[in-house]
Design an enzyme around this catalytic site. Sequence first.
Site, PDB file in Angstrom:
ATOM      1  N   TYR A 170     -19.304  -2.943  29.901  1.00 21.42           N
ATOM      2  CA  TYR A 170     -18.339  -2.492  28.897  1.00 21.42           C
ATOM      3  C   TYR A 170     -18.975  -1.590  27.848  1.00 21.42           C
ATOM      4  O   TYR A 170     -18.395  -1.338  26.810  1.00 21.42           O
ATOM      5  CB  TYR A 170     -17.682  -3.701  28.217  1.00 21.42           C
ATOM      6  CG  TYR A 170     -16.796  -4.529  29.130  1.00 21.42           C
ATOM      7  CD1 TYR A 170     -16.720  -4.272  30.493  1.00 21.42           C
ATOM      8  CD2 TYR A 170     -16.029  -5.562  28.630  1.00 21.42           C
ATOM      9  CE1 TYR A 170     -15.926  -5.027  31.325  1.00 21.42           C
ATOM     10  CE2 TYR A 170     -15.217  -6.324  29.460  1.00 21.42           C
ATOM     11  CZ  TYR A 170     -15.182  -6.060  30.807  1.00 21.42           C
ATOM     12  OH  TYR A 170     -14.384  -6.814  31.632  1.00 21.42           O
ATOM     13  N   LYS A 181     -26.005 -12.192  38.560  1.00 22.26           N
ATOM     14  CA  LYS A 181     -25.917 -11.698  39.942  1.00 22.26           C
ATOM     15  C   LYS A 181     -27.247 -11.005  40.252  1.00 22.26           C
ATOM     16  O   LYS A 181     -27.293  -9.860  40.740  1.00 22.26           O
ATOM     17  CB  LYS A 181     -24.711 -10.734  40.063  1.00 22.26           C
ATOM     18  CG  LYS A 181     -24.383 -10.284  41.471  1.00 22.26           C
ATOM     19  CD  LYS A 181     -23.754 -11.350  42.318  1.00 22.26           C
ATOM     20  CE  LYS A 181     -23.575 -10.878  43.745  1.00 22.26           C
ATOM     21  NZ  LYS A 181     -23.058 -11.910  44.650  1.00 22.26           N
ATOM     22  N   ASP A 202     -20.591 -15.614  41.868  1.00 19.87           N
ATOM     23  CA  ASP A 202     -19.562 -15.951  42.875  1.00 19.87           C
ATOM     24  C   ASP A 202     -19.561 -17.444  43.170  1.00 19.87           C
ATOM     25  O   ASP A 202     -18.512 -18.093  43.217  1.00 19.87           O
ATOM     26  CB  ASP A 202     -19.723 -15.110  44.152  1.00 19.87           C
ATOM     27  CG  ASP A 202     -21.168 -14.851  44.540  1.00 19.87           C
ATOM     28  OD1 ASP A 202     -22.060 -15.049  43.689  1.00 19.87           O
ATOM     29  OD2 ASP A 202     -21.420 -14.464  45.684  1.00 19.87           O
ATOM     30  N   ASP A 217     -15.912 -12.216  30.681  1.00 20.05           N
ATOM     31  CA  ASP A 217     -14.484 -11.897  30.546  1.00 20.05           C
ATOM     32  C   ASP A 217     -13.697 -12.645  31.627  1.00 20.05           C
ATOM     33  O   ASP A 217     -12.694 -13.312  31.364  1.00 20.05           O
ATOM     34  CB  ASP A 217     -14.333 -10.369  30.712  1.00 20.05           C
ATOM     35  CG  ASP A 217     -12.982  -9.873  30.264  1.00 20.05           C
ATOM     36  OD1 ASP A 217     -12.176 -10.688  29.781  1.00 20.05           O
ATOM     37  OD2 ASP A 217     -12.721  -8.664  30.410  1.00 20.05           O
TER      38      ASP A 217
END
Length: 339
Positions: A123, A174, A207, A231
């Site tokens: 972002y 990740k 995930d 988010d």
Amino acid sequence: MHKITIIPGDGIGPAITAAAMRVIEATGVKIEWDRQLAGMAAVEKFSNPLPDATIESIRKNRIALKGPLTTPVGGGYRSVNVTLRQAFNLYANVRPAISFEGTDTLFKNINLVTIRENTEGLYAGIEHFIKVDEETIAAESSAVITRKGSERIIEYAFEYARKSKRKKVTLVHKANILKCTSGLFLEIGREIAKRYPDIEFDERIVDACCMHLVMKPEIFDIIVTTNLFGDILSDLASGLVGGLGLTVGANIGKDAAIFEAVHGSAPDIAHLGIANPIATILAGAMMLEHVGELDAARRIEQAVREVIREGEFLTPDLKKGSTHGTDDLADAIVKKLGH
Ligand code: NAI
């Protein structure tokens, strides 16, 4: 005496912030409210969605309780929420997800807090199109992760754990694919965790974390993660405990902190007197905790818990067919606080 900026907001905002102020005052904590406008209410009065006086008030008091603000779709002004976040460098977005007995949700034992880095990551706003060849245009977006930004959010998560007597921090990443950005965040998390031997440190790939959140959410206590993952995960966690009406978000920086419900100004029910004030009341409790009024914060949470469990004064969004409104629900909570 605490001096706090109160922004009533738009739509249902004035009704639910008034209810929250009443509940906060019923704890006996002394507060001097500094009432300021933002959003449509400020446009109507000052032709400016974020007047200087509002910014100055937050700068001076450092703490604000805010009602939802209407953001015009398409044209008009830029989101005041985003402007406030940037103006005060509110780097930590803190979203508790707590189950309440008496609500219609799948899980009953969730008590977790998502702490999302609010200023960096994907972002950061670095996006562009590039011409690869005559036929191909590519859209590119860059994620920015800095050591400084990662350290301050991860330290915030560990300090929050200690202050709120929580036991575990789960860092979500990740790093198996995003080796630089997520990799740096994870590496810093591992370093900082060594300084907090009293708090359990856990790391999960995003995930797998989503799957675990919906299969066994009770294993989570505090989640700390980067902007985009935070988010998504914070909304997922809110969904597990019944969605908008009970969910609170705080935006915290070094120099200011702003507390609010996660939901918007609900223009569809704005003048019906039936808006559910609980998320804003819980935002008030979180604010009290932040300023060190732990006992008052716990008492509000307990009163809310009891009123939801008893189920008599709930607004129609929590109990189908109910004829009770904002004031009845706030009255019931105030009564539990002994006033
Ligand atoms: P919304 O959250 O205002 O409403 C979605 C649905 O939930 C509506 O049906 C509404 O009646 C209901 N709802 C929301 N809060 C409720 C409450 N406390 N009690 C009972 N029912 C409630 O989302 P929407 O309609 O997308 O946005 C309306 C306006 O709010 C927009 O201008 C949007 O930009 C703004 N907004 C502001 C936020 C903020 O200031 N933090 C956050 C989200 C939206």
